[in-house]
Design an enzyme around this catalytic site. Structure first.
Site, mmCIF file in Angstrom:
data_model
loop_
_atom_site.group_PDB
_atom_site.id
_atom_site.type_symbol
_atom_site.label_atom_id
_atom_site.label_comp_id
_atom_site.label_asym_id
_atom_site.label_seq_id
_atom_site.Cartn_x
_atom_site.Cartn_y
_atom_site.Cartn_z
ATOM 1 N N LYS A 161 0.855 -1.181 0.000
ATOM 2 C CA LYS A 161 0.000 0.000 0.000
ATOM 3 C C LYS A 161 0.896 1.239 0.000
ATOM 4 C CE LYS A 161 -3.630 -2.100 2.913
ATOM 5 N NZ LYS A 161 -4.427 -1.962 4.161
ATOM 6 N N ASP A 209 0.562 -11.367 0.728
ATOM 7 C CA ASP A 209 -0.847 -11.114 0.413
ATOM 8 C C ASP A 209 -0.989 -10.390 -0.922
ATOM 9 O OD1 ASP A 209 0.068 -10.925 3.120
ATOM 10 O OD2 ASP A 209 -1.903 -10.292 3.796
#
Length: 844
Positions: free
Chosen positions: A600, A610
């Site tokens: 992010k 992930d």
């Protein structure tokens, strides 16, 4: 959270009762009348009268902590045990030849018991196994009464003008009577001499509390110098007596107009306001048993923060504990709900850990000579920092303001008095050590492996293609009824308790799982999930609700696969626009120096396992559909970099994350790696590689060969770390024997899906077929829980895990995250694993 090995060990006392000494035995607290007994029975039945002892379930309970947990309270619903509520009155709980204290309880205050709470001694870092048996004699046992809830008011007298307060009345004459429910009249106020000790009371063997059922809404403390129930003795001769030392103890707190010992109110930015005027207040005793008691208070039409609200407060206590659990429900939002304790002079403010994950409990409290007996008293409120706004300070109370999630809030409050019977807490250091243990117990409750006869019977059915689809359908149907269709835009995210966002699981993975199941079954209800959930986020212009590209969150790209699948089915232009928007994010998404996507924007320089799943299958699919596969080389590079930086060459396992800048608290300063091998992290990678291969041309060996080789390498590693007893996998993969570690279902489902799909598509040879089948059977045996109504649940799911912002990446951190049931991050892979096993078994 760091394990509290430095704390003084608390050794369990023996309270199990041998079946052999049950003849004619009735275990009742001395001096307690009928009001303090467990209302379900009068005496224990002789054990030898038991003729048919049938075990309906067994549970293995594990203690993570480095200290013992005497009388750990563990709840089991009838639905989870696999029994109908109307047949549960014959249940008992045993440990070998002994009977464990248990109690049927009503957790939702609807007047019907819906489960059993057990009080079990757990050794430090130890395991204990219990059985739930159907035995009419044992089920009638009565245990030493350690908790109590009551409310009592006078009858037989009359209301007269109040002698001290003009315009109010007091009750003169009469005698006290215990009732199960009470709504005071409008003219009732403090010191009206009508309610004994002015409200409902609740106690354990450690301490008692009372809640003022008037405008003050303060919480007061009854310090206990004896272990037996005492509330029935308190205030029988008026308000004054319990303010002085009695044989049982005394009222030890001056509350005034503060929040008292853990009350709640409202913060207006300058001061705390008690929950004052209400149209009515009703107290209901909902449980009054030997090891669990509770009281519910309904505040009707209460003016709070400029709003008129209905508020429900459910307060409960368990044996052996000083804590009260307060569960609050509001009829409308109240962002500045304040919980706290009275601020007395010469007290020291205490604050628990702050740089911790959001769902880890912490506290604020006080210590000092603040009791009415002029001795030491510690008080605290315990809460989750995820809900915290700020710690506030007004002249009367120490408090923290909270944001209720979905108009619901829970917290605990606690008092520890120096004069408490037995070994009390007599110093600030001891009180802080006690609070640290309590927040660890709340954050990491006993691990539970529950096996039920109903679930085991269902799991014994032969594994066929049809049976695999039946299991997927069973869970899919249950979740459709429970919550799946609530995930639409503007709906409700049940687990996160908020309006749904454009999330990878509820909008992406879960609808895709339903879509794949629909292809196998033809069930239109499954097929509709894509349209009703994912499609609801995209308007006619192709704009995506609850999505912000500038966040550069790769989790937000994952729903793109569901968008593309829906586009393939409908050919709607709005869906193509939305998918292109997500592709555009990846054009600008920040990357590491070698081109790996940051997880992010707010997680700079970080590559997480992930993120590979969140971005690469979508990018491969979009590129294959719309730009002739021009991005496939970039996709493969992401996998290569993930392997380069996250794979441990010694074990073959993958670390959760890597910080190229080597600046994060969780990162090894030399390697930039996080510390542990998290099961679902590698599960995301395993699913990502087999899903991405769907879009890599098989004849393009330059691109496909590295990914196929990765599949083989991952498979060999997973086999080595598979739990041989159950054929499942652990939360922390290489530490099966570490305290608190548990077999984790979402990772186990992901690996099962990986093996089945890889064998079916020829990435793995046929020798792995049995691995896939064994893994699936293990998934069913260990985690599929069948309920009496025919529905099912998936258990033991790590709710969430991440790095940074208080998440240290340590072993203790992964143990501290919530273990849940029926979260889409686990349920969707379970559904998909059944689909792939069915396809594998149907393969010619």
């Amino acid at each position: 959270m760091n394990k509290t090995k430095q704390f003084v060990q608390i050794f369990p006392h023996s309270y199990f009762i041998s079946r052999g000494v049950l003849t004619g035995l009735t275990l009742l607290a001395a001096g307690c009348g009928n009001d303090t007994r467990d209302s379900t029975t009068e005496a224990a039945a002789p054990a030898q009268q038991s003729t048919a002892v049938s075990a309906i379930a067994s549970a293995e309970l594990s203690n993570y902590s480095a200290f013992a947990r005497p009388q750990e309270s563990v709840y089991f619903s009838y639905a989870d045990l696999g029994v109908e509520a109307n047949a549960a009155d014959k249940l008992a709980v045993t440990l070998g030849s002994s009977v464990v204290p248990f109690q049927a309880i009503d957790t939702d205050s609807d007047g019907q018991n819906n489960g059993i709470v057990v009080a079990i001694d757990l050794k430090a870092e130890g395991k204990t196994s219990i059985e739930f048996v159907e035995d009419a004699a044992l089920s009638k046992m009565v245990f030493t009464k350690q908790t109590q809830a009551e409310i009592s008011h006078k009858e037989g007298g009359e209301w007269k003008p109040h002698t001290k307060t003009e315009g109010f009345q007091e009750y003169v004459g009469g005698s006290f009577k215990n009732v199960s429910k009470l709504t005071p009249p409008d003219h009732y106020t403090d010191h009206s001499n009508w309610i004994r000790y002015e409200g409902p009371g609740i106690e354990s063997d450690k301490v008692g509390y009372r809640i003022y059922l008037d405008w003050r809404n303060g919480y007061d403390i009854f310090g206990k110098s004896v272990a037996k129930p005492v509330l029935q003795e308190v205030g029988q001769d008026g308000y004054e007596s319990y303010h002085h030392k009695q044989a049982w103890g005394m009222d030890i707190l001056k509350v005034g107009s503060s929040l008292g010992a853990g009350g709640f109110g409202f913060w207006d930015g300058k001061k705390i306001h008690n929950i004052g005027k209400s149209k009515s207040r009703t107290a209901t005793i909902t449980n009054n048993g030997s090891i669990y008691s509770s009281v519910k208070i309904n505040y009707l039409q209460t003016e709070v923060g400029g709003k008129m609200l209905d508020i429900t407060s459910n307060l409960s206590m368990v044996a052996g504990s000083r804590l009260v659990h307060n569960q609050i429900k509001l009829s409308d939002s109240l962002p500045n709900l304040a919980i706290g304790i009275v601020k007395h002079k010469n007290t020291e403010f205490l604050q628990g850990p702050t740089n911790i994950p959001g769902d880890t409990f912490t506290y604020i409290g006080s210590w000092g000579k603040q009791s009415l007996n002029d001795d030491h008293l510690g008080m605290a409120v315990i809460y989750r920092p995820r809900n915290m706004n700020e710690i506030v300070n007004d002249p009367k109370s120490y408090a923290v303001t909270l944001r209720p999630r979905g108009e619901e809030m829970e917290y605990y409050f606690v008092a520890a008095w120096e004069g408490e019977h037995g070994t009390g807490i007599t110093s600030k250091e001891a009180f802080v050590a006690y609070l640290e243990q309590e927040i660890e117990k709340l954050t990491i409750p006993a691990r539970v492996r529950l096996k039920t006869a109903l679930s085991q019977q269902a799991a014994q059915k032969p594994l066929t293609a049809a049976q695999a689809i039946a299991w997927s359908s069973k869970l899919a149907d249950a979740e459709l009824a429970r919550k799946t269709l609530k995930y639409h835009a503007g709906g409700w995210d049940t687990h996160r308790k908020r309006t749904p966002r454009f999330e990878y699981d509820i909008v992406g993975l879960n609808p895709v799982a339903y879509s794949e199941l629909a292809k196998e079954t033809g069930n239109p209800a499954y097929a509709s999930v894509l349209y009703k959930v994912t499609g609801s986020f995209i308007n006619e212009k192709g704009e995506i609700a609850a999505y912000k590209q500038s966040n550069y969150n790769i989790d937000s790209v994952a729903p793109g696969r569901a968008v593309l699948e829906l586009f393939k089915q409908t050919n709607e232009g709005r869906l193509k626009i939305a998918a292109d928007t997500l592709r555009e994010q990846l054009h600008h998404h920040p990357k590491t120096s070698e081109g790996a996507y940051w997880h992010k924007k707010r997680y700079p320089h970080q590559l997480w396992l992930d993120g590979v799943y969140m971005g690469m299958p979508f990018l491969a699919q979009h590129s294959s559909m719309f730009d002739d596969g021009s991005a496939l080389e970039e996709v493969v590079n992401e996998f290569n970099l993930t392997r380069k930086y996250l794979r441990d060459p010694k074990t073959g396992l993958y670390y959760h994350g890597w910080d190229e800048a080597k600046q994060q608290d969780w990162a090894n300063p030399e390697t930039g790696l996080s510390a542990e091998f998290w099961g679902r992290g590698m599960g995301w990678l395993a699913m990502a590689v087999v899903d991405t291969l769907d879009y890599i041309p098989a004849d393009n060996h330059e691109l496909s060969a590295p990914l196929v080789a990765l599949v083989v390498e991952i498979a060999d590693t997973l086999v080595k770390y598979q739990d041989q007893e159950t054929k499942t996998w652990w939360q922390i993969m290489d530490k099966p024997s570490a305290p608190g570690n548990y077999r984790e279902s979402s990772a186990s489902a992901m690996y099962t899906y990986f093996f089945a799909k890889a064998v079916r598509n020829g990435y793995l040879d046929e020798s792995y077929t049995q691995v896939a089948l064994d893994s699936y059977q293990g998934l069913i045996n260990e985690f599929a829980r069948v309920h009496p109504d025919g529905t099912m649940s998936m258990t033991n799911q790590c709710y969430v895990a991440g790095l940074g912002f208080g998440r240290s990446g340590s072993y203790d951190y992964y143990m501290s995250e919530i273990v849940s049931n029926n979260d889409p991050k686990g349920n969707a892979p379970f559904i998909l694993s059944g689909v792939e096993i069915s396809r594998l078994l149907s393969k010619p």
